[in-house]
Motif scaffolding. Sequence first.
Motif, PDB file in Angstrom:
ATOM      1  N   PRO A 229      22.514  15.903  51.267  1.00 63.32           N
ATOM      2  CA  PRO A 229      22.725  17.241  51.839  1.00 63.32           C
ATOM      3  C   PRO A 229      21.503  18.127  51.625  1.00 63.32           C
ATOM      4  CG  PRO A 229      23.838  17.082  49.726  1.00 63.32           C
ATOM      5  CD  PRO A 229      23.281  15.715  50.018  1.00 63.32           C
ATOM      6  N   ARG A 230      21.404  19.146  52.438  1.00 65.53           N
ATOM      7  CA  ARG A 230      20.333  20.122  52.261  1.00 65.53           C
ATOM      8  C   ARG A 230      20.534  20.839  50.927  1.00 65.53           C
ATOM      9  NH1 ARG A 230      16.984  22.761  56.009  1.00 65.53           N
ATOM     10  NH2 ARG A 230      16.084  24.709  55.202  1.00 65.53           N
ATOM     11  N   PRO A 231      19.487  21.019  50.140  1.00 64.42           N
ATOM     12  CA  PRO A 231      19.654  21.699  48.841  1.00 64.42           C
ATOM     13  C   PRO A 231      20.105  23.148  49.022  1.00 64.42           C
ATOM     14  CG  PRO A 231      17.332  21.403  49.360  1.00 64.42           C
ATOM     15  CD  PRO A 231      18.087  20.616  50.384  1.00 64.42           C
ATOM     16  N   SER A 232      20.888  23.605  48.086  1.00 62.08           N
ATOM     17  CA  SER A 232      21.454  24.954  48.163  1.00 62.08           C
ATOM     18  C   SER A 232      20.374  26.004  47.883  1.00 62.08           C
ATOM     19  CB  SER A 232      22.584  25.106  47.140  1.00 62.08           C
ATOM     20  OG  SER A 232      23.032  26.446  47.080  1.00 62.08           O
ATOM     21  N   VAL A 233      20.483  27.133  48.596  1.00 62.33           N
ATOM     22  CA  VAL A 233      19.597  28.278  48.339  1.00 62.33           C
ATOM     23  C   VAL A 233      20.412  29.469  47.829  1.00 62.33           C
ATOM     24  CG1 VAL A 233      17.795  27.584  49.942  1.00 62.33           C
ATOM     25  CG2 VAL A 233      19.718  28.923  50.792  1.00 62.33           C
ATOM     26  N   ASP A 234      21.549  29.178  47.236  1.00 57.44           N
ATOM     27  CA  ASP A 234      22.386  30.220  46.645  1.00 57.44           C
ATOM     28  C   ASP A 234      21.917  30.461  45.214  1.00 57.44           C
ATOM     29  OD1 ASP A 234      24.334  31.973  45.828  1.00 57.44           O
ATOM     30  OD2 ASP A 234      25.969  30.498  45.844  1.00 57.44           O
ATOM     31  N   GLU A 235      21.588  31.710  44.892  1.00 56.91           N
ATOM     32  CA  GLU A 235      21.079  32.003  43.551  1.00 56.91           C
ATOM     33  C   GLU A 235      22.169  32.029  42.496  1.00 56.91           C
ATOM     34  OE1 GLU A 235      20.519  36.518  42.587  1.00 56.91           O
ATOM     35  OE2 GLU A 235      19.609  36.116  44.529  1.00 56.91           O
ATOM     36  N   GLY A 236      23.440  32.018  42.903  1.00 54.95           N
ATOM     37  CA  GLY A 236      24.525  31.970  41.931  1.00 54.95           C
ATOM     38  C   GLY A 236      24.829  33.322  41.306  1.00 54.95           C
ATOM     39  N   PRO A 237      25.706  33.319  40.292  1.00 54.23           N
ATOM     40  CA  PRO A 237      26.171  34.587  39.711  1.00 54.23           C
ATOM     41  C   PRO A 237      25.339  35.083  38.542  1.00 54.23           C
ATOM     42  CG  PRO A 237      27.460  32.787  38.810  1.00 54.23           C
ATOM     43  CD  PRO A 237      26.443  32.160  39.741  1.00 54.23           C
ATOM     44  N   HIS A 238      24.124  34.582  38.363  1.00 54.12           N
ATOM     45  CA  HIS A 238      23.363  34.904  37.158  1.00 54.12           C
ATOM     46  C   HIS A 238      23.074  36.403  37.029  1.00 54.12           C
ATOM     47  CE1 HIS A 238      23.026  30.657  36.606  1.00 54.12           C
ATOM     48  NE2 HIS A 238      22.304  30.491  37.694  1.00 54.12           N
ATOM     49  N   LEU A 239      22.784  37.071  38.146  1.00 55.75           N
ATOM     50  CA  LEU A 239      22.489  38.503  38.075  1.00 55.75           C
ATOM     51  C   LEU A 239      23.702  39.291  37.612  1.00 55.75           C
ATOM     52  CD1 LEU A 239      20.621  40.897  38.541  1.00 55.75           C
ATOM     53  CD2 LEU A 239      21.330  40.912  40.941  1.00 55.75           C
ATOM     54  N   SER A 240      24.871  39.000  38.185  1.00 52.27           N
ATOM     55  CA  SER A 240      26.074  39.734  37.781  1.00 52.27           C
ATOM     56  C   SER A 240      26.438  39.424  36.333  1.00 52.27           C
ATOM     57  CB  SER A 240      27.243  39.391  38.706  1.00 52.27           C
ATOM     58  OG  SER A 240      27.570  38.009  38.644  1.00 52.27           O
ATOM     59  N   TYR A 241      26.257  38.171  35.899  1.00 54.38           N
ATOM     60  CA  TYR A 241      26.537  37.828  34.506  1.00 54.38           C
ATOM     61  C   TYR A 241      25.601  38.579  33.560  1.00 54.38           C
ATOM     62  CZ  TYR A 241      29.563  33.941  35.915  1.00 54.38           C
ATOM     63  OH  TYR A 241      30.575  33.179  36.424  1.00 54.38           O
ATOM     64  N   SER A 242      24.338  38.711  33.961  1.00 57.09           N
ATOM     65  CA  SER A 242      23.384  39.436  33.131  1.00 57.09           C
ATOM     66  C   SER A 242      23.812  40.894  32.961  1.00 57.09           C
ATOM     67  CB  SER A 242      21.994  39.363  33.756  1.00 57.09           C
ATOM     68  OG  SER A 242      21.062  40.107  33.016  1.00 57.09           O
ATOM     69  N   MET A 243      24.194  41.540  34.070  1.00 58.03           N
ATOM     70  CA  MET A 243      24.634  42.929  34.008  1.00 58.03           C
ATOM     71  C   MET A 243      25.932  43.069  33.188  1.00 58.03           C
ATOM     72  SD  MET A 243      22.272  44.562  35.608  1.00 58.03           S
ATOM     73  CE  MET A 243      21.158  43.331  34.896  1.00 58.03           C
ATOM     74  N   GLN A 244      26.809  42.084  33.315  1.00 53.18           N
ATOM     75  CA  GLN A 244      28.063  42.137  32.569  1.00 53.18           C
ATOM     76  C   GLN A 244      27.825  42.083  31.063  1.00 53.18           C
ATOM     77  OE1 GLN A 244      30.727  39.101  34.053  1.00 53.18           O
ATOM     78  NE2 GLN A 244      30.597  39.875  36.149  1.00 53.18           N
ATOM     79  N   TRP A 245      26.895  41.227  30.639  1.00 51.97           N
ATOM     80  CA  TRP A 245      26.626  41.150  29.198  1.00 51.97           C
ATOM     81  C   TRP A 245      26.078  42.470  28.662  1.00 51.97           C
ATOM     82  CZ3 TRP A 245      28.864  38.123  26.111  1.00 51.97           C
ATOM     83  CH2 TRP A 245      29.157  36.793  26.437  1.00 51.97           C
ATOM     84  N   ILE A 246      25.182  43.104  29.416  1.00 47.19           N
ATOM     85  CA  ILE A 246      24.650  44.399  28.986  1.00 47.19           C
ATOM     86  C   ILE A 246      25.778  45.433  28.935  1.00 47.19           C
ATOM     87  CG2 ILE A 246      23.050  46.247  29.534  1.00 47.19           C
ATOM     88  CD1 ILE A 246      21.731  43.669  28.578  1.00 47.19           C
ATOM     89  N   ALA A 247      26.673  45.414  29.940  1.00 48.98           N
ATOM     90  CA  ALA A 247      27.790  46.360  29.958  1.00 48.98           C
ATOM     91  C   ALA A 247      28.714  46.140  28.769  1.00 48.98           C
ATOM     92  CB  ALA A 247      28.565  46.224  31.268  1.00 48.98           C
ATOM     93  N   PHE A 248      28.971  44.866  28.418  1.00 50.70           N
ATOM     94  CA  PHE A 248      29.813  44.576  27.255  1.00 50.70           C
ATOM     95  C   PHE A 248      29.208  45.175  25.987  1.00 50.70           C
ATOM     96  CE2 PHE A 248      31.480  40.446  29.360  1.00 50.70           C
ATOM     97  CZ  PHE A 248      32.380  41.188  30.094  1.00 50.70           C
ATOM     98  N   GLY A 249      27.891  45.032  25.840  1.00 46.76           N
ATOM     99  CA  GLY A 249      27.240  45.584  24.655  1.00 46.76           C
ATOM    100  C   GLY A 249      27.358  47.092  24.582  1.00 46.76           C
TER     101      GLY A 249
END
Length: 302
Positions: free
Chosen positions: A210-230
């Motif tokens: 299959p063609r490789p995925s170009v979806d960046e995934g949820p990493h940005l939202s997870y990063s913001m969530q960790w900062i918000a938790f702190g």
Amino acid sequence: MRELRQRYAFLATPTWIGWFAVCALFMVVCYFLGQWQWDRREATLDEIGTIQSNYDQDPIPYAEARDIFDSADEDDEWKTVDLTGEYLSEDHLFARNRPHSGQVGYEQVVPFRESSTGDVVVISRGWLAPASEDGSLPESNPEPPSGRTEVTVRIKPGEPEISRGAPEGQLASIELAEMESQVGYDLMTGAYGEMASESPQPAEQPRAFPRPSVDEGPHLSYSMQWIAFGMLSFVGWGYAARLQARSNDLGLMGEDEDEGPAGISKRERLREARAAQRRRQGRFTDEDAEDAWVDQHLSDRS
């Protein structure tokens, strides 16, 4: 301001300082977890950039890509290359535990001798489903074309060795030095090719990649969530401090009517101080609302 400092003087006690330190430590942990997710996003974006740059480019001849097959760089992944030669199909191997469309199967890996140089390049022709009985072998083994064959492949860097064995005729990973030792002759060990097309095309082929995925995934939202938790840990600490201050006020107002020198009770003195503060501020604050509620309920109880 003095009254406010007195009201929250308990924050300087070891218990409250300790809880503040816990919040600060939690914030640091959350920051590093957020940074980890951010770094993963950056790595994913780099991979996406490589795919977008190389995947749909016109094929280059093997003569221009020979150095890549000898020693590939990350930026060379997915470049498209044309080769002419013949498959050494008797030396094919199966790379096991290869995912495809939610299944785990095999890749058919075959050496290919390039005609102009005599170099032997490893080509993964595609994915094979496992046999239904126990999955220890693929359910089919399509024969590569015989004789002179033109192949278009996309470059993939050789995979690292993994500490897991494989049955005879199989590979735990497409680790090219290991495959070289199994076939018994020299291979290009810097990169291999994922087949895009071959001519002549046989009647049966492995399943195409299959063609490789170009979806960046949820990493940005997870990063913001960790900062918000702190940050929320400090919000919780501040809210707990307000509750403690209100509890202290209730305790002070609920004491026995201890008359001062001028015959004014502690409750009345506290009410007068609150009223003076409201007059100075000239507005009705959240603090005023709390005081009014406390005064009203204590008056009703009296």
